[in-house]
Design a protein around this motif. Structure first.
Motif, PDB file in Angstrom:
ATOM      1  N   GLU A  63      11.662 110.311  95.688  1.00 37.72           N
ATOM      2  CA  GLU A  63      10.256 109.049  95.737  1.00 37.72           C
ATOM      3  C   GLU A  63      11.066 108.294  96.073  1.00 37.72           C
ATOM      4  N   GLN A  64      10.099 107.618  96.108  1.00 33.80           N
ATOM      5  CA  GLN A  64      10.670 105.761  95.879  1.00 33.80           C
ATOM      6  C   GLN A  64      10.498 104.656  94.952  1.00 33.80           C
ATOM      7  N   ALA A  65      11.401 104.817  94.197  1.00 41.54           N
ATOM      8  CA  ALA A  65      12.123 103.287  93.809  1.00 41.54           C
ATOM      9  C   ALA A  65      12.040 101.822  93.910  1.00 41.54           C
ATOM     10  N   GLU A  66      11.810 101.195  93.136  1.00 44.55           N
ATOM     11  CA  GLU A  66      12.335  99.712  93.421  1.00 44.55           C
ATOM     12  C   GLU A  66      12.881  99.787  92.219  1.00 44.55           C
ATOM     13  N   ILE A  67      14.171  98.185  92.849  1.00 41.75           N
ATOM     14  CA  ILE A  67      14.638  97.207  91.870  1.00 41.75           C
ATOM     15  C   ILE A  67      14.574  96.410  91.736  1.00 41.75           C
ATOM     16  N   VAL A  68      13.914  95.800  90.780  1.00 44.06           N
ATOM     17  CA  VAL A  68      13.589  94.540  90.209  1.00 44.06           C
ATOM     18  C   VAL A  68      15.047  93.181  89.559  1.00 44.06           C
ATOM     19  N   LEU A  69      15.228  92.411  90.405  1.00 44.51           N
ATOM     20  CA  LEU A  69      16.206  91.632  89.931  1.00 44.51           C
ATOM     21  C   LEU A  69      15.836  90.664  89.205  1.00 44.51           C
ATOM     22  N   ASP A  70      17.193  90.058  88.516  1.00 44.85           N
ATOM     23  CA  ASP A  70      16.787  88.659  87.147  1.00 44.85           C
ATOM     24  C   ASP A  70      17.603  88.629  87.709  1.00 44.85           C
ATOM     25  N   ASP A  71      17.592  87.117  87.933  1.00 43.36           N
ATOM     26  CA  ASP A  71      18.797  86.255  87.864  1.00 43.36           C
ATOM     27  C   ASP A  71      18.887  85.652  86.483  1.00 43.36           C
ATOM     28  N   ALA A  72      19.749  86.143  85.701  1.00 44.58           N
ATOM     29  CA  ALA A  72      20.253  85.488  84.096  1.00 44.58           C
ATOM     30  C   ALA A  72      21.674  85.072  84.051  1.00 44.58           C
ATOM     31  N   HIS A  73      21.643  84.007  84.880  1.00 43.93           N
ATOM     32  CA  HIS A  73      23.231  83.336  84.909  1.00 43.93           C
ATOM     33  C   HIS A  73      23.630  82.297  83.952  1.00 43.93           C
ATOM     34  N   ARG A  74      24.337  82.608  83.680  1.00 43.60           N
ATOM     35  CA  ARG A  74      24.100  81.825  82.095  1.00 43.60           C
ATOM     36  C   ARG A  74      25.715  80.984  81.929  1.00 43.60           C
ATOM     37  N   ASP A  75      26.048  79.735  81.705  1.00 39.16           N
ATOM     38  CA  ASP A  75      27.611  79.329  81.554  1.00 39.16           C
ATOM     39  C   ASP A  75      28.668  79.405  82.651  1.00 39.16           C
ATOM     40  N   GLY A  76      28.550  79.353  83.262  1.00 44.16           N
ATOM     41  CA  GLY A  76      29.355  79.542  85.342  1.00 44.16           C
ATOM     42  C   GLY A  76      29.252  81.568  85.057  1.00 44.16           C
ATOM     43  N   VAL A  77      28.562  82.445  84.460  1.00 36.39           N
ATOM     44  CA  VAL A  77      28.865  83.175  84.736  1.00 36.39           C
ATOM     45  C   VAL A  77      27.557  84.621  85.780  1.00 36.39           C
ATOM     46  N   ARG A  79      25.377  87.086  86.527  1.00 35.68           N
ATOM     47  CA  ARG A  79      25.023  88.144  85.175  1.00 35.68           C
ATOM     48  C   ARG A  79      23.233  87.915  86.104  1.00 35.68           C
ATOM     49  N   TRP A  80      22.930  89.887  86.199  1.00 36.17           N
ATOM     50  CA  TRP A  80      21.407  89.767  86.512  1.00 36.17           C
ATOM     51  C   TRP A  80      21.073  91.112  85.637  1.00 36.17           C
ATOM     52  N   ARG A  81      19.799  90.752  85.245  1.00 32.58           N
ATOM     53  CA  ARG A  81      18.910  91.806  84.210  1.00 32.58           C
ATOM     54  C   ARG A  81      18.084  92.615  85.481  1.00 32.58           C
ATOM     55  N   PHE A  82      18.455  94.136  84.916  1.00 32.85           N
ATOM     56  CA  PHE A  82      17.016  94.558  86.258  1.00 32.85           C
ATOM     57  C   PHE A  82      16.454  95.522  85.918  1.00 32.85           C
ATOM     58  N   ARG A  83      15.706  95.938  86.781  1.00 25.19           N
ATOM     59  CA  ARG A  83      14.433  97.017  85.770  1.00 25.19           C
ATOM     60  C   ARG A  83      14.411  98.545  87.864  1.00 25.19           C
ATOM     61  N   SER A  93      16.669 100.542  83.290  1.00 27.62           N
ATOM     62  CA  SER A  93      16.985  99.955  83.421  1.00 27.62           C
ATOM     63  C   SER A  93      18.691  98.594  82.569  1.00 27.62           C
ATOM     64  N   GLY A  94      18.862  98.000  82.477  1.00 29.53           N
ATOM     65  CA  GLY A  94      19.945  97.264  82.583  1.00 29.53           C
ATOM     66  C   GLY A  94      20.638  95.768  82.261  1.00 29.53           C
ATOM     67  N   GLU A  95      21.349  95.366  82.842  1.00 28.01           N
ATOM     68  CA  GLU A  95      22.496  94.083  82.955  1.00 28.01           C
ATOM     69  C   GLU A  95      23.848  94.587  83.918  1.00 28.01           C
ATOM     70  N   LEU A  96      24.042  93.171  84.266  1.00 26.74           N
ATOM     71  CA  LEU A  96      25.727  93.555  85.562  1.00 26.74           C
ATOM     72  C   LEU A  96      25.523  92.353  85.309  1.00 26.74           C
ATOM     73  N   VAL A  97      27.057  92.080  85.399  1.00 22.57           N
ATOM     74  CA  VAL A  97      27.685  91.174  85.077  1.00 22.57           C
ATOM     75  C   VAL A  97      28.383  90.717  85.785  1.00 22.57           C
ATOM     76  N   GLY A  98      28.926  89.922  86.742  1.00 22.53           N
ATOM     77  CA  GLY A  98      30.414  89.448  87.575  1.00 22.53           C
ATOM     78  C   GLY A  98      31.493  89.168  86.279  1.00 22.53           C
ATOM     79  N   ASP A  99      33.201  90.086  86.152  1.00 20.39           N
ATOM     80  CA  ASP A  99      33.803  89.713  85.664  1.00 20.39           C
ATOM     81  C   ASP A  99      34.819  88.694  86.401  1.00 20.39           C
ATOM     82  N   GLY A 100      34.420  87.553  87.578  1.00 24.96           N
ATOM     83  CA  GLY A 100      35.524  87.653  88.445  1.00 24.96           C
ATOM     84  C   GLY A 100      34.511  86.589  89.654  1.00 24.96           C
ATOM     85  N   PRO A 101      35.327  85.950  90.338  1.00 22.73           N
ATOM     86  CA  PRO A 101      34.806  84.774  91.860  1.00 22.73           C
ATOM     87  C   PRO A 101      34.207  86.142  92.895  1.00 22.73           C
ATOM     88  N   ALA A 102      33.280  85.427  93.158  1.00 20.50           N
ATOM     89  CA  ALA A 102      32.348  86.539  94.277  1.00 20.50           C
ATOM     90  C   ALA A 102      33.086  86.440  95.639  1.00 20.50           C
TER      91      ALA A 102
END
Length: 104
Positions: A63-77, A79-83, A93-102
């Motif tokens: 089955e084909q699925a689609e990931i929709v990412l919404d850039d939710a960066h704030r306070d220098g962190v 962060r992405w919301r996804f569906r 659905s959920g949220e992905l958060v960076g804990d360190g530098p890219a």
């Protein structure tokens, strides 16, 4: 907002044990595709966490699925919301958060 599509082939090595006779794509494989979509759009990331994830419908092999990412960066962190959707139906659905530098 960015979007990425993917298909998990029926020959993927995770499927024979998840579940025999009625395979479902494991959540960890879907989340791996979400991370790959973030990195395709924003470059390699350092440590990431998933403070919130909800699976509401199964994804079947082929089955084909689609990931929709919404850039939710704030306070220098970073962060992405996804569906993750199949034909407009929400699978996860959920949220992905960076804990360190890219890593770029």
């Amino acid at each position: 907002m960015a979007s990425h599509t993917f298909v998990i082939d029926a020959s993927h090595p995770c499927l024979p044990g998840h579940f025999p006779g009625q395979p479902l794509v494991p959540g960890v494989v879907i989340l791996d595709r979400v991370v790959a979509a973030v990195e395709a759009a924003h470059g390699p990331q350092g440590a990431l966490r998933l403070p919130q994830v909800k699976f509401v419908q199964p994804l079947l092999p082929g089955e084909q699925a689609e990931i929709v990412l919404d850039d939710a960066h704030r306070d220098g962190v970073s962060r992405w919301r996804f569906r993750v959707e199949r034909d407009g139906v929400l699978l996860a659905s959920g949220e992905l958060v960076g804990d360190g530098p890219a890593l770029a």
